[in-house]
Design a protein around this motif. Structure first.
Motif, PDB file in Angstrom:
ATOM      1  N   LYS A 137       0.849  -1.201   0.000  1.00 10.63           N
ATOM      2  CA  LYS A 137       0.000   0.000   0.000  1.00 10.63           C
ATOM      3  C   LYS A 137       0.880   1.245   0.000  1.00 10.63           C
ATOM      4  O   LYS A 137       1.849   1.328   0.742  1.00 10.63           O
ATOM      5  CB  LYS A 137      -0.916   0.007   1.220  1.00 10.63           C
ATOM      6  N   LYS A 138       0.541   2.209  -0.835  1.00 11.62           N
ATOM      7  CA  LYS A 138       1.309   3.454  -0.874  1.00 11.62           C
ATOM      8  C   LYS A 138       1.014   4.279   0.374  1.00 11.62           C
ATOM      9  O   LYS A 138      -0.090   4.233   0.918  1.00 11.62           O
ATOM     10  CB  LYS A 138       0.963   4.259  -2.126  1.00 11.62           C
ATOM     11  N   LYS A 140       0.626   7.504   0.661  1.00 11.87           N
ATOM     12  CA  LYS A 140      -0.449   8.492   0.452  1.00 11.87           C
ATOM     13  C   LYS A 140      -1.827   7.831   0.464  1.00 11.87           C
ATOM     14  O   LYS A 140      -2.802   8.422   0.916  1.00 11.87           O
ATOM     15  CB  LYS A 140      -0.222   9.278  -0.832  1.00 11.87           C
ATOM     16  N   SER A 141      -1.913   6.582  -0.004  1.00 13.84           N
ATOM     17  CA  SER A 141      -3.201   5.863   0.021  1.00 13.84           C
ATOM     18  C   SER A 141      -3.641   5.582   1.448  1.00 13.84           C
ATOM     19  O   SER A 141      -4.814   5.746   1.789  1.00 13.84           O
ATOM     20  CB  SER A 141      -3.087   4.543  -0.742  1.00 13.84           C
ATOM     21  N   LEU A 142      -2.709   5.156   2.287  1.00 15.67           N
ATOM     22  CA  LEU A 142      -3.027   4.885   3.686  1.00 15.67           C
ATOM     23  C   LEU A 142      -3.496   6.154   4.393  1.00 15.67           C
ATOM     24  O   LEU A 142      -4.522   6.156   5.083  1.00 15.67           O
ATOM     25  CB  LEU A 142      -1.810   4.311   4.412  1.00 15.67           C
ATOM     26  N   LYS A 144      -4.776   8.804   3.096  1.00 12.89           N
ATOM     27  CA  LYS A 144      -6.075   9.234   2.558  1.00 12.89           C
ATOM     28  C   LYS A 144      -7.206   8.357   3.114  1.00 12.89           C
ATOM     29  O   LYS A 144      -8.285   8.866   3.429  1.00 12.89           O
ATOM     30  CB  LYS A 144      -6.057   9.162   1.033  1.00 12.89           C
ATOM     31  N   GLU A 145      -6.958   7.053   3.249  1.00 13.72           N
ATOM     32  CA  GLU A 145      -7.986   6.156   3.788  1.00 13.72           C
ATOM     33  C   GLU A 145      -8.346   6.515   5.228  1.00 13.72           C
ATOM     34  O   GLU A 145      -9.514   6.450   5.612  1.00 13.72           O
ATOM     35  CB  GLU A 145      -7.514   4.698   3.724  1.00 13.72           C
ATOM     36  N   THR A 148     -10.750   9.446   4.842  1.00 15.20           N
ATOM     37  CA  THR A 148     -12.083   9.145   4.319  1.00 15.20           C
ATOM     38  C   THR A 148     -12.862   8.157   5.182  1.00 15.20           C
ATOM     39  O   THR A 148     -14.070   8.299   5.348  1.00 15.20           O
ATOM     40  CB  THR A 148     -12.001   8.594   2.869  1.00 15.20           C
ATOM     41  N   ASP A 173       5.711   9.972  -0.315  1.00 13.70           N
ATOM     42  CA  ASP A 173       4.319   9.521  -0.218  1.00 13.70           C
ATOM     43  C   ASP A 173       3.894   8.589  -1.361  1.00 13.70           C
ATOM     44  O   ASP A 173       2.923   7.859  -1.226  1.00 13.70           O
ATOM     45  CB  ASP A 173       3.355  10.706  -0.139  1.00 13.70           C
ATOM     46  N   ASP A 174       4.620   8.613  -2.477  1.00 16.35           N
ATOM     47  CA  ASP A 174       4.304   7.734  -3.603  1.00 16.35           C
ATOM     48  C   ASP A 174       4.915   6.344  -3.443  1.00 16.35           C
ATOM     49  O   ASP A 174       4.657   5.458  -4.248  1.00 16.35           O
ATOM     50  CB  ASP A 174       4.790   8.344  -4.926  1.00 16.35           C
ATOM     51  N   THR A 176       5.668   2.638  -1.524  1.00 17.65           N
ATOM     52  CA  THR A 176       4.887   1.700  -0.718  1.00 17.65           C
ATOM     53  C   THR A 176       5.492   1.659   0.681  1.00 17.65           C
ATOM     54  O   THR A 176       6.657   2.021   0.878  1.00 17.65           O
ATOM     55  CB  THR A 176       4.907   0.275  -1.316  1.00 17.65           C
TER      56      THR A 176
END
Length: 195
Positions: A137-138, A140-142, A144-145, A148, A173-174, A176
């Motif tokens: 998981k990247k 930035k994805s973590l 952001k999750e 949200t 942030d890009d 993993t």
């Protein structure tokens, strides 16, 4: 005439006895075949039943080894420990949503949620759901999750060799979680710092 009838009756009786013996032999052979088939089926069933739990156990082990489950009833401290155990050169800060504005203004990372609080007790009222964290998981994805799903501000951090703490920026942030953890290890960051 009586002799002929007796001979015919004897011959008929012999034929009947022979036919009965053949029938009994066939019946015994059929029973043996049926018994052997039942034993084979029972053995196959036992082997299949024995194999099923092992496969289930392997699946469970591999999933838990690759993912961290983040639910509302998990305490922040437990999550941070689990995260650091999986990524020993990284740390996870979970903060109230207003901390995002503080960071934008250049303030240090403040508003951190105490470790004894559950995510459900501090998340935004209209939020809900779960997150899973894995090595691919990247960052930035973590982050952001967390925003949200829980309405919380989250930052992946690390501590360098001089004991200075940093949180990831747009350049990292890009990446993993697994690759950034390996990068931090190579650059001499501190291991096991989760508090």
């Amino acid at each position: 005439m009586a002799k002929t009838t007796t001979t015919k009756k004897t011959t008929t009786a012999k034929k009947t006895t022979t036919a009965a013996k053949k029938s009994a032999t066939k019946s015994a052979a059929a029973k043996k075949t049926t018994t052997a088939a039942k034993k084979t089926t029972a053995t196959a069933t036992k082997k299949t039943a024995a194999a099923k739990p092992a496969a289930k156990k392997t699946t469970t082990t591999s999933k838990s080894a690759t993912e961290i489950s983040v639910t509302g009833n998990k305490k922040v401290g437990t999550l941070r420990k689990e995260f650091n155990k999986k990524f020993p050169y990284l740390n996870l800060y979970v903060c109230y949503s207003y901390s995002r504005e503080m960071v934008k203004k250049g303030d240090s990372l403040g508003g951190r949620i105490p470790d004894d609080r559950t995510l459900a007790s501090v998340r935004r009222a209209d939020s809900g759901g779960d997150i899973s964290i894995s090595g691919n998981k990247k960052i930035k994805s973590l982050e952001k999750e967390f925003d949200t799903v829980f309405g919380l501000y989250c930052q992946v951090c690390y501590t360098n060799g001089e004991n200075h703490r940093y949180y990831t920026s747009s350049t990292s942030d890009d990446k993993t979680l697994a690759s950034f953890n390996a990068e931090c290890e190579k650059s001499g960051c501190k291991k096991g710092v989760w508090k």
